[in-house]
Design an enzyme around this catalytic site. Structure first.
Site, PDB file in Angstrom:
ATOM      1  CG  ASN A  82     -22.293   0.960  -6.335  1.00 49.70           C
ATOM      2  OD1 ASN A  82     -22.351   0.584  -7.494  1.00 49.70           O
ATOM      3  ND2 ASN A  82     -22.163   2.216  -5.999  1.00 49.70           N
ATOM      4  CG  ASP A 139     -23.814   9.431 -10.632  1.00 54.02           C
ATOM      5  OD1 ASP A 139     -22.824   8.815 -10.206  1.00 54.02           O
ATOM      6  OD2 ASP A 139     -24.738   9.832  -9.903  1.00 54.02           O
ATOM      7  CE1 TYR A 148     -11.949   3.327  -9.879  1.00 57.33           C
ATOM      8  CE2 TYR A 148     -14.181   2.751 -10.521  1.00 57.33           C
ATOM      9  CZ  TYR A 148     -13.064   2.527  -9.750  1.00 57.33           C
ATOM     10  OH  TYR A 148     -13.064   1.487  -8.850  1.00 57.33           O
ATOM     11  CG  ASP A 200      -2.234   0.690   0.963  1.00 52.66           C
ATOM     12  OD1 ASP A 200      -3.263   0.017   0.988  1.00 52.66           O
ATOM     13  OD2 ASP A 200      -2.235   1.912   0.694  1.00 52.66           O
ATOM     14  CG  ASP A 245       2.719   4.763  -6.098  1.00 57.43           C
ATOM     15  OD1 ASP A 245       2.366   5.835  -5.617  1.00 57.43           O
ATOM     16  OD2 ASP A 245       2.213   4.277  -7.142  1.00 57.43           O
ATOM     17  CB  SER A 259     -13.481   8.206  -6.457  1.00 54.06           C
ATOM     18  OG  SER A 259     -14.279   9.316  -6.765  1.00 54.06           O
TER      19      SER A 259
END
Ligand code: UD1
Length: 315
Positions: free
Chosen positions: A172, A275, A143, A32, A55, A80
């Protein structure tokens, strides 16, 4: 005992996988960069895992992290949809170059299988519900394009190099440890924290957009099943991971408000750029090939999640 590399191990999904694998007595290495992941997510197991700060864009570090592991669970990403719309380059580099580095590292190290966190955003806004894996992807946001690119790379490495890869299109995901206080937080964590703090959440649009909200334990189970399933059934394939139910934001808001005793009606703002309107999965392919079945339903997941945030954040 098998050895696993979890990329994004300190993140929401990665940390749940780390806990599940440690509980099963597996050997866990975590990677991470702590940009969105939190050390506190691994605090209780940090002594039991090989946690490396690096990274995904650092090819050498990723290659070294792949050495000696049987399986890679590639969860690391800059997530995101709205973040990618606002600033596409960082997520492009992490999600596309980073995924490439994981595949190259896995190939060099002779890893047995890579399980990849893909996204339901690949389906975009096309007609036709539920979403079936055979539909042609129509990604909208950067994304979604980045996550789909990772799937294509996974399939290429199976076809060209025989590296076993499995793509799980997450729908989700929600649950404990999802960051609630970033502008890019998933809606569930965000709404729960806002309600706990007495702030009124804003629903973007009319609130009738639907999502196949999926509790985290189902995703952990799907990953473990993806590692165990025979290559003939799963290698090079893509699977929807969801509950197979659509819930609107208005409905979700009402359930959360009831669970939290929050008395205020919702506020509505403009639609969010990039969206998708609706999302609902056909999970029959995962049921058949992975023996996957959702273990925790929507409302039970909400109860568990609310309880966790209440313990963590209610003062
Ligand atoms: C998308 C992907 C998902 C991916 C995730 C990564 C789809 C269907 N899903 O989720 O697979 O893993 O990105 O980040 O593309 N909202 C509000 N108020 C808020 C915040 C959000 O109304 O304060 C609304 C959003 O406009 C959206 C819904 O809640 O309609 C869900 O948003 P979010 O939790 O950010 O997830 P997606 O973008 O749907």
């Amino acid at each position: 005992m098998a050895s696993y590399l979890i990329t994004g191990a300190a993140g929401f999904i990665g940390s749940h996988l780390a806990h599940a694998l440690v509980a099963r007595g597996e050997q866990v290495r975590g990677l991470d960069n702590f940009e969105t992941g939190l050390r506190s997510n691994l605090a209780d197991i940090v002594d039991q895992i090989d946690l490396r700060e690096a990274d995904l864009r650092d090819a050498d570090a990723v290659r070294s992290a792949c050495e000696g592991v049987d399986f890679v669970l590639h969860q690391g990403a800059l997530p995101s949809v709205p973040r990618s719309v606002k600033e596409p380059r960082p997520s492009h580099e992490t999600n596309i170059d980073g995924t490439f580095n994981v595949l190259e590292g896995a190939r060099a190290a002779g890893v047995k299988r890579v399980v990849y966190a893909a996204s339901s955003s690949a389906y975009g806004n096309q007609p036709g519900f539920p979403r079936v894996e055979t539909m042609a992807p129509q990604p909208i946001s950067p994304y979604a394009v980045q996550k789909l690119n990772g799937e294509l790379y996974m399939q290429s490495y199976w076809r060209v190099y025989g590296l076993e890869t499995v793509c799980l299109r997450y729908f989700n995901i929600f649950g404990p440890r999802q960051v609630p206080d970033s502008p890019y937080s998933g809606v569930m964590a965000r709404f729960i924290l806002q309600m706990l703090q007495g702030e009124r959440p804003v629903i973007f649009g009319d609130g009738e957009q639907g999502r196949d909200f999926t509790y985290i334990d189902n995703v952990v189970a799907a990953n473990l099943l993806s590692v165990q399933a025979p290559a003939t059934s799963v290698a090079g394939r893509v699977f929807n991971i969801a509950c197979g139910e659509r819930h609107t934001l208005n409905e979700t808001y009402d359930i959360l408000a009831t669970l939290l005793g929050f008395m205020h009606p919702s506020i509505h703002g403009p639609d969010r750029e990039g969206d998708v309107r609706d999302s609902l999965a056909d999970i029959s392919a995962a049921r058949k090939a992975l023996n996957y079945a959702p273990q925790v339903g929507f409302e039970e997941g909400l109860r568990r999640t609310v309880a966790w945030y209440h313990d963590e954040f209610a003062r």
